[in-house]
Design a protein around this motif. Structure first.
Motif, PDB file in Angstrom:
ATOM      1  N   ALA A   1       0.773  -1.051  -0.003  1.00 29.32           N
ATOM      2  CA  ALA A   1       0.064  -0.048  -0.022  1.00 29.32           C
ATOM      3  C   ALA A   1       0.932   1.156  -0.043  1.00 29.32           C
ATOM      4  O   ALA A   1       2.189   1.214   0.350  1.00 29.32           O
ATOM      5  CB  ALA A   1      -0.907  -0.053   1.252  1.00 29.32           C
ATOM      6  N   GLY A   2       0.335   2.381  -0.357  1.00 30.33           N
ATOM      7  CA  GLY A   2       0.738   3.647  -0.249  1.00 30.33           C
ATOM      8  C   GLY A   2       1.926   3.889  -1.567  1.00 30.33           C
ATOM      9  O   GLY A   2       2.639   4.951  -1.165  1.00 30.33           O
ATOM     10  N   VAL A   3       2.058   3.287  -2.473  1.00 27.99           N
ATOM     11  CA  VAL A   3       2.729   3.615  -3.668  1.00 27.99           C
ATOM     12  C   VAL A   3       1.763   4.083  -4.655  1.00 27.99           C
ATOM     13  O   VAL A   3       0.855   3.673  -5.046  1.00 27.99           O
ATOM     14  CB  VAL A   3       3.326   2.360  -4.461  1.00 27.99           C
ATOM     15  CG1 VAL A   3       4.179   2.842  -5.414  1.00 27.99           C
ATOM     16  CG2 VAL A   3       3.852   1.470  -3.207  1.00 27.99           C
ATOM     17  N   ASP A   4       1.932   5.362  -4.935  1.00 30.74           N
ATOM     18  CA  ASP A   4       1.006   6.120  -6.014  1.00 30.74           C
ATOM     19  C   ASP A   4       1.250   5.728  -7.490  1.00 30.74           C
ATOM     20  O   ASP A   4       1.915   6.475  -8.314  1.00 30.74           O
ATOM     21  CB  ASP A   4       1.177   7.734  -5.821  1.00 30.74           C
ATOM     22  CG  ASP A   4      -0.108   8.236  -6.506  1.00 30.74           C
ATOM     23  OD1 ASP A   4      -0.784   7.889  -7.269  1.00 30.74           O
ATOM     24  OD2 ASP A   4      -0.302   9.512  -6.317  1.00 30.74           O
ATOM     25  N   VAL A   5       1.065   4.637  -7.703  1.00 29.27           N
ATOM     26  CA  VAL A   5       1.517   4.158  -9.104  1.00 29.27           C
ATOM     27  C   VAL A   5       0.712   4.709 -10.220  1.00 29.27           C
ATOM     28  O   VAL A   5       0.981   4.873 -11.145  1.00 29.27           O
ATOM     29  CB  VAL A   5       1.135   2.646  -9.373  1.00 29.27           C
ATOM     30  CG1 VAL A   5       2.343   1.848  -8.616  1.00 29.27           C
ATOM     31  CG2 VAL A   5      -0.080   2.103  -8.879  1.00 29.27           C
ATOM     32  N   ARG A   6      -0.585   5.299  -9.726  1.00 30.92           N
ATOM     33  CA  ARG A   6      -1.278   6.161 -10.458  1.00 30.92           C
ATOM     34  C   ARG A   6      -0.618   7.358 -11.122  1.00 30.92           C
ATOM     35  O   ARG A   6      -0.339   7.558 -12.341  1.00 30.92           O
ATOM     36  CB  ARG A   6      -2.612   6.505 -10.324  1.00 30.92           C
ATOM     37  CG  ARG A   6      -3.585   7.031 -11.103  1.00 30.92           C
ATOM     38  CD  ARG A   6      -4.913   7.295 -10.881  1.00 30.92           C
ATOM     39  NE  ARG A   6      -5.824   8.154 -11.752  1.00 30.92           N
ATOM     40  CZ  ARG A   6      -6.527   7.836 -12.692  1.00 30.92           C
ATOM     41  NH1 ARG A   6      -6.673   6.344 -12.986  1.00 30.92           N
ATOM     42  NH2 ARG A   6      -6.998   8.653 -13.354  1.00 30.92           N
ATOM     43  N   ALA A   7       0.226   7.890 -10.171  1.00 31.94           N
ATOM     44  CA  ALA A   7       0.982   9.374 -10.370  1.00 31.94           C
ATOM     45  C   ALA A   7       2.301   8.947 -11.230  1.00 31.94           C
ATOM     46  O   ALA A   7       2.566   9.474 -12.239  1.00 31.94           O
ATOM     47  CB  ALA A   7       1.169   9.921  -9.052  1.00 31.94           C
ATOM     48  N   LEU A   8       2.897   7.745 -11.010  1.00 27.40           N
ATOM     49  CA  LEU A   8       3.976   7.202 -11.615  1.00 27.40           C
ATOM     50  C   LEU A   8       3.482   6.869 -13.047  1.00 27.40           C
ATOM     51  O   LEU A   8       4.369   7.310 -14.042  1.00 27.40           O
ATOM     52  CB  LEU A   8       4.612   5.742 -11.073  1.00 27.40           C
ATOM     53  CG  LEU A   8       5.330   6.251  -9.750  1.00 27.40           C
ATOM     54  CD1 LEU A   8       5.589   4.879  -9.164  1.00 27.40           C
ATOM     55  CD2 LEU A   8       6.573   6.981  -9.866  1.00 27.40           C
ATOM     56  N   ALA A   9       2.558   6.284 -13.169  1.00 29.39           N
ATOM     57  CA  ALA A   9       2.030   6.130 -14.642  1.00 29.39           C
ATOM     58  C   ALA A   9       1.640   7.323 -15.597  1.00 29.39           C
ATOM     59  O   ALA A   9       2.274   7.428 -16.486  1.00 29.39           O
ATOM     60  CB  ALA A   9       1.058   4.992 -14.581  1.00 29.39           C
ATOM     61  N   LEU A  10       1.049   8.355 -14.815  1.00 24.41           N
ATOM     62  CA  LEU A  10       0.782   9.686 -15.578  1.00 24.41           C
ATOM     63  C   LEU A  10       2.182  10.202 -15.914  1.00 24.41           C
ATOM     64  O   LEU A  10       2.118  10.718 -17.151  1.00 24.41           O
ATOM     65  CB  LEU A  10      -0.095  10.461 -14.574  1.00 24.41           C
ATOM     66  CG  LEU A  10      -1.560   9.993 -14.672  1.00 24.41           C
ATOM     67  CD1 LEU A  10      -2.304  10.602 -13.340  1.00 24.41           C
ATOM     68  CD2 LEU A  10      -2.169  10.149 -15.972  1.00 24.41           C
ATOM     69  N   ARG A  11       2.943  10.306 -14.973  1.00 22.88           N
ATOM     70  CA  ARG A  11       4.102  11.033 -15.547  1.00 22.88           C
ATOM     71  C   ARG A  11       4.853  10.267 -16.742  1.00 22.88           C
ATOM     72  O   ARG A  11       5.341  10.821 -17.580  1.00 22.88           O
ATOM     73  CB  ARG A  11       5.098  11.053 -14.277  1.00 22.88           C
ATOM     74  CG  ARG A  11       5.173  12.165 -13.703  1.00 22.88           C
ATOM     75  CD  ARG A  11       6.134  12.603 -12.472  1.00 22.88           C
ATOM     76  NE  ARG A  11       5.353  12.732 -11.300  1.00 22.88           N
ATOM     77  CZ  ARG A  11       5.315  12.041 -10.074  1.00 22.88           C
ATOM     78  NH1 ARG A  11       5.941  10.778 -10.136  1.00 22.88           N
ATOM     79  NH2 ARG A  11       4.542  12.404  -9.214  1.00 22.88           N
ATOM     80  N   ALA A  12       4.678   8.691 -16.536  1.00 16.15           N
ATOM     81  CA  ALA A  12       5.518   7.930 -17.717  1.00 16.15           C
ATOM     82  C   ALA A  12       4.684   8.469 -18.833  1.00 16.15           C
ATOM     83  O   ALA A  12       5.412   8.211 -20.146  1.00 16.15           O
ATOM     84  CB  ALA A  12       5.434   6.686 -17.233  1.00 16.15           C
ATOM     85  N   VAL A  13       3.403   8.689 -19.074  1.00 13.25           N
ATOM     86  CA  VAL A  13       2.966   8.899 -20.487  1.00 13.25           C
ATOM     87  C   VAL A  13       2.635  10.400 -20.557  1.00 13.25           C
ATOM     88  O   VAL A  13       2.115  10.857 -21.689  1.00 13.25           O
ATOM     89  CB  VAL A  13       1.296   8.201 -20.443  1.00 13.25           C
ATOM     90  CG1 VAL A  13       1.364   6.776 -20.231  1.00 13.25           C
ATOM     91  CG2 VAL A  13       0.468   8.814 -19.332  1.00 13.25           C
ATOM     92  N   GLY A  14       3.541  10.895 -19.702  1.00 15.57           N
ATOM     93  CA  GLY A  14       3.597  12.515 -20.185  1.00 15.57           C
ATOM     94  C   GLY A  14       2.533  13.340 -19.708  1.00 15.57           C
ATOM     95  O   GLY A  14       2.142  14.609 -20.059  1.00 15.57           O
ATOM     96  N   GLU A  15       1.663  12.920 -18.804  1.00  8.94           N
ATOM     97  CA  GLU A  15       0.392  13.873 -18.104  1.00  8.94           C
ATOM     98  C   GLU A  15       0.758  14.159 -16.927  1.00  8.94           C
ATOM     99  O   GLU A  15       1.640  13.722 -16.091  1.00  8.94           O
ATOM    100  CB  GLU A  15      -0.656  12.944 -17.944  1.00  8.94           C
ATOM    101  CG  GLU A  15      -0.956  12.311 -19.402  1.00  8.94           C
ATOM    102  CD  GLU A  15      -2.600  12.636 -19.747  1.00  8.94           C
ATOM    103  OE1 GLU A  15      -3.188  13.248 -19.268  1.00  8.94           O
ATOM    104  OE2 GLU A  15      -2.975  11.838 -20.677  1.00  8.94           O
ATOM    105  N   THR A  16       0.250  15.314 -16.174  1.00  4.84           N
ATOM    106  CA  THR A  16       0.241  15.906 -15.007  1.00  4.84           C
ATOM    107  C   THR A  16      -0.183  15.012 -14.166  1.00  4.84           C
ATOM    108  O   THR A  16      -1.707  14.782 -14.286  1.00  4.84           O
ATOM    109  CB  THR A  16       0.160  17.525 -15.047  1.00  4.84           C
ATOM    110  OG1 THR A  16       0.680  17.911 -16.322  1.00  4.84           O
ATOM    111  CG2 THR A  16       0.447  17.899 -13.605  1.00  4.84           C
ATOM    112  N   PRO A  17       0.171  14.453 -12.838  1.00  4.64           N
ATOM    113  CA  PRO A  17      -0.562  13.676 -12.110  1.00  4.64           C
ATOM    114  C   PRO A  17      -1.774  14.460 -11.302  1.00  4.64           C
ATOM    115  O   PRO A  17      -1.424  15.655 -11.158  1.00  4.64           O
ATOM    116  CB  PRO A  17       0.220  13.079 -11.056  1.00  4.64           C
ATOM    117  CG  PRO A  17       1.482  13.294 -11.570  1.00  4.64           C
ATOM    118  CD  PRO A  17       1.519  14.423 -12.667  1.00  4.64           C
TER     119      PRO A  17
END
Ligand code: NAP
Length: 282
Positions: free
Chosen positions: A266-282
């Motif tokens: 728990a506690g890993v913001d994978v959504r933010a990491l993935a968004l950064r990886a596709v060039g979007e602002t989390p």
């Protein structure tokens, strides 16, 4: 970063191309946060090299792999044992390599879709009304199989190549039928884009969303961009929307559990990491 030693558990993803896959980002973030001695690697065999690669991995060389375009059907054929949902979908996105040399195939795409619905459209019940699936490829098959197993009463398949929609309906049983795009939206509870339309920012599938009830939920499997034209069109009409990134993250959870015998930490913001990886602002 935790040390990766010669005793590391190895998993990965097979695809072609695999360069843009977000799965290594998700799994390696969880591995690191859990402090596991493990690694999740991208593997891109030649177009006819999938079978040889899988055979070479037999016998516990690797814990397992996810499988993406264009190998999901081949993955099913390469396995010795199938889960019900993989068999029904006719495609696998997860292969597990057992120590005895056998390979087990599963499909977690449908689970990911149901998980994303639960997260972003809480209260939605797939048994409550007809579902429309736009597309008849591997992703559509995975979604239709999961919905059939979840008790969806009616699944309408719309596809550019109508024969493929009919073949999918035949394979999945009486709850599933191929329909025209005009006939699809009336009374729908859920509308899913399982085509590749909208990828990269272009227009999504042509369907009259205004002909669907206001209670309908619209899910787009495409997640680049996150807010696709299809989801924007749905939101403009006041319909609830569910994005493809949530589905991708949710399908990765059961894969991680199968590879490493534990839930992602728990506690890993994978959504933010993935968004950064596709060039979007989390
Ligand atoms: P696929 O097997 O290649 O199927 C592609 C589908 O899109 C087919 O139904 C195809 O219709 C349709 N299509 C393609 N171009 C079209 C066009 N110009 N006009 C109308 N229809 C068109 O691919 P897939 O594996 O099912 O994946 C479909 C999409 O879902 C991809 O964008 C993939 O990235 C995404 N996906 C997302 C997740 C997630 O976790 N979010 C998981 C799986 C897949 P025809 O049959 O007529 O060719």
């Amino acid at each position: 970063m935790s040390a990766i030693t010669g005793a590391a558990m190895v998993a990965g993803i097979i695809g072609r191309p695999v360069t843009h896959s977000l799965s290594p980002v998700l799994h390696n973030a969880w591995i690191e946060a859990a402090g596991l001695n493990a690694v999740y690697a991208p593997l891109a065999p030649t177009a006819d090299g999938f079978q040889a690669l899988v055979n070479g991995l037999r016998g516990g060389v690797i814990r397992g792999v996810n499988v993406t375009i264009p190998f999901k059907e081949e993955a099913l054929a390469a396995a010795d044992e199938l889960s019900d949902r993989a068999r029904l979908a006719g495609a696998a996105n997860l292969l597990l390599f057992r120590a005895d040399g056998t390979v087990f195939a599963d499909n977690t795409d449908g689970l990911g879709m149901l998980g994303a619905l639960a997260a972003q459209a809480p209260g939605f019940d797939p048994r409550s009304g007809p579902t429309v699936i736009l597309g008849a490829g591997g992703a559509a098959r995975g979604a239709a199989a999961a919905l059939v197993l979840a008790g969806a009463p009616e699944i309408r398949i719309v596809n550019r190549t109508f024969d493929r929609a009919q073949a999918l309906a035949r394979d999945l049983g009486p709850a599933v039928r191929a329909v025209s795009v005009e006939a699809a939206p009336a009374g729908a509870g859920l509308i899913i884009n399982a085509t590749s339309l909208g990828l990269g920012g272009g227009p999504g599938p042509e369907i009259d969303l205004a002909a669907a009830p206001l209670s309908a939920v619209v899910l787009d499997m495409v997640y680049k961009p996150l807010r696709t034209e299809f989801l924007r069109r749905a939101a403009d009409l006041g319909l609830a929307t569910v994005d493809g990134l949530e589905m991708l993250i949710r399908q990765a959870v059961p894969s991680f559990e199968a590879f490493f015998d534990q839930a992602p930490p728990a506690g890993v913001d994978v959504r933010a990491l993935a968004l950064r990886a596709v060039g979007e602002t989390p």
